[in-house]
Design an enzyme around this catalytic site. Structure first.
Site, PDB file in Angstrom:
ATOM      1  N   GLY A 241      22.361   1.165 -41.288  1.00 16.96           N
ATOM      2  CA  GLY A 241      23.189   1.735 -40.280  1.00 16.96           C
ATOM      3  C   GLY A 241      23.265   1.098 -39.119  1.00 16.96           C
ATOM      4  NE  ARG A 279      27.527  -3.542 -39.679  1.00 16.50           N
ATOM      5  CZ  ARG A 279      28.641  -3.295 -39.965  1.00 16.50           C
ATOM      6  NH1 ARG A 279      29.365  -4.465 -39.688  1.00 16.50           N
ATOM      7  NH2 ARG A 279      29.135  -2.293 -40.789  1.00 16.50           N
ATOM      8  NE  ARG A 315      32.596  -6.212 -41.153  1.00 19.07           N
ATOM      9  CZ  ARG A 315      32.822  -5.991 -39.868  1.00 19.07           C
ATOM     10  NH1 ARG A 315      33.175  -6.869 -38.782  1.00 19.07           N
ATOM     11  NH2 ARG A 315      32.502  -4.715 -39.350  1.00 19.07           N
ATOM     12  CE1 TYR A 319      36.084  -1.704 -43.932  1.00 18.77           C
ATOM     13  CE2 TYR A 319      35.220  -3.453 -43.357  1.00 18.77           C
ATOM     14  CZ  TYR A 319      35.313  -2.713 -44.173  1.00 18.77           C
ATOM     15  OH  TYR A 319      34.345  -2.596 -45.360  1.00 18.77           O
ATOM     16  CB  CYS A 345      52.025 -15.085 -48.285  1.00 14.87           C
ATOM     17  SG  CYS A 345      52.197 -16.690 -48.531  1.00 14.87           S
ATOM     18  CE1 TYR A 373      28.103  -4.603 -46.019  1.00 12.74           C
ATOM     19  CE2 TYR A 373      27.828  -4.402 -43.784  1.00 12.74           C
ATOM     20  CZ  TYR A 373      27.506  -4.159 -45.019  1.00 12.74           C
ATOM     21  OH  TYR A 373      26.384  -3.015 -45.268  1.00 12.74           O
TER      22      TYR A 373
END
Ligand code: LLP
Length: 418
Positions: A241, A279, A315, A319, A345, A373
């Site tokens: 996290g 991450r 991403r 998000y 497209c 990611y």
């Protein structure tokens, strides 16, 4: 502040000692480029911060599962957090140690459980009552004992994007403390389950350590309750996290500050501490390189159409994530404000909006913070071959995943046999 291996010299962008324009020309675009040294340094930053405290830093494989990335970490003695049998196969192929693997996820199949048991993993992070019974029966059929942790849901708000927030009671992950107590009692009495630890993961891209500390405090209080019942835990797994800086204003805590915050909250508990960062290890050690195809204007709006798209890096579309985009060669011309879009497209096919860039057709741009990611979430949408992956080590570079070919994409498909 995150230290990144990216820097500029005489207008040119480099990763470590490697000129990124030369990488783009040599391997073609789009391509992902990772820094081996940077990845090592970030894993070691977590590992060293624990000092004398018994611990295991389990890299979250889902973040970037390229074999060369896993190999780099396995060589340091890393543990791994996996969420599928496929990820376990990758860890083993890359030389990872099965006895340092923890297996997370809400829907482990029986086949995945058998594979993980036969491989001798460290622990199953069990997420539900149904999963616990399923694991027990799989272990029984193999005449084995499954090492388990229960993933508890500490019900704290991690203050991150709703899609990557996992520790609230309305999320699908883990069990409540109340249910965990019943399940621990059951597991402690089972001949085919062995209680090892406790696990939680409250969310991703966390920039504030307070919710993590709050979760750790709640988990430790629960562990002490278990202790009074004679149920002893050997480890506490606080998940992953830790966030990274996507922009300067993010100010992500360092791995050392993160580990210290956890240890402060856990101090009195005499247990091995596991973490599952993803991450924070690879995010700022990767970029996506892309070539500018053309520039176009629509009623006063300017677009830069590049050869990377939402299928390569989803991403921003998924998000609304913001990632920095820079010219690979800064030619000191006046920058223009452009929406950076791909050839797919879909209106959602953009990598960045209103960005100040100088690049012209056939120049290269780099999307930063793309090591996490990025490639792993890429797809073949619009029958686009997935990008090549390149690894840099000091002044060396190697292709660690070949660009897909159209034959690769159609392998396995058949015409209907009339
Ligand atoms: N452990 C568990 C159980 C997880 O579910 C995750 C991430 C991690 C560890 C690693 O978390 P990290 O240290 O990377 O924050 N695709 C999203 C992120 C999804 C995170 C899923 N779980 C994104 O691109 O932002």
């Amino acid at each position: 502040m995150n230290v990144t291996p990216i820097h500029r010299h005489n207008g040119m962008l480099y990763m470590d000692h490697v000129n990124l324009q030369q990488i783009a020309e040599h391997y073609g675009t789009p391509c992902y480029v990772y820094s081996r040294q940077g990845i090592r340094q970030r894993w070691l930053a977590f590992d060293n911060a624990f000092a004398q405290q018994p611990h295991l830093v389990c890299y979250a494989v889902k973040t970037n599962s390229n074999l060369a990335v896993l190999q780099t970490l396995a060589q340091l003695g890393a543990g791994f957090d996996i969420v599928s049998g496929g990820e376990l196969a990758r860890v083993l192929k890359a030389g990872g140690d099965a006895s340092k693997v923890v297996f997370s996820g809400v829907g482990k199949s029986e086949a995945e459980m058998r594979f993980a048991l036969a491989s001798g993993i460290k622990c199953f992070n069990v997420e539900s009552e149904a999963e616990l019974y399923r694991l027990e029966s799989v272990a029984k059929a193999l005449n084995m004992v499954a090492p388990i942790s229960l993933r508890v849901n500490p019900d704290v708000d991690p203050k991150t994007h709703a899609y990557i927030s996992t520790g609230l009671k309305e999320n699908k992950f883990g069990v409540s403390f109340k249910q965990a107590l019943t399940l621990y009692r059951y597991a402690a009495a089972s001949a085919h389950l062995m209680v090892q630890g406790i696990d939680c993961h409250i969310g991703s891209q966390l920039l504030d350590l307070a919710p993590l500390q709050e979760a750790a405090t709640r988990v430790v209080a629960f562990q002490q309750q278990l202790n009074t019942e004679g149920i002893r835990l050997h480890h506490i797994d606080m998940g992953g996290g830790l966030g990274i800086d996507y922009q300067d204003s993010d100010q992500a805590p360092t791995p050392a500050a993160y580990v210290q915050a956890l240890l402060d909250a856990i101090q009195q508990a005499d247990m091995e501490v596991l973490v599952e960062p993803g991450r924070a290890i690879v995010g700022n050690n990767g970029v996506l390189l892309s070539k500018v195809e053309l520039l176009k204007e629509n009623e006063g709006k300017s677009f830069m159409v590049i050869d990377a798209a939402m299928n390569d890096l989803i991403r921003p579309a998924l998000y609304d994530a913001w990632q920095s985009i820079v010219d690979v060669y800064d030619n000191a011309q006046v920058a223009q404000s452009v929406d950076v879009v791909g050839p797919v497209c879909e209106t959602g096919d953009f990598l960045g909006k209103s960005r100040q860039l100088t690049s012209q057709p056939n120049d290269y741009i780099a999307v930063l913070s793309a090591g996490a990611y990025g490639f792993v979430m890429s797809s073949n949408y619009n029958t686009r071959p997935r990008a090549a992956e390149i690894m840099v080590d000091g002044a060396q570079h190697q292709c660690v995943r070949a660009r897909e070919t159209l034959e690769d994409l159609m392998r396995g498909e058949r015409l209907f046999n009339e």
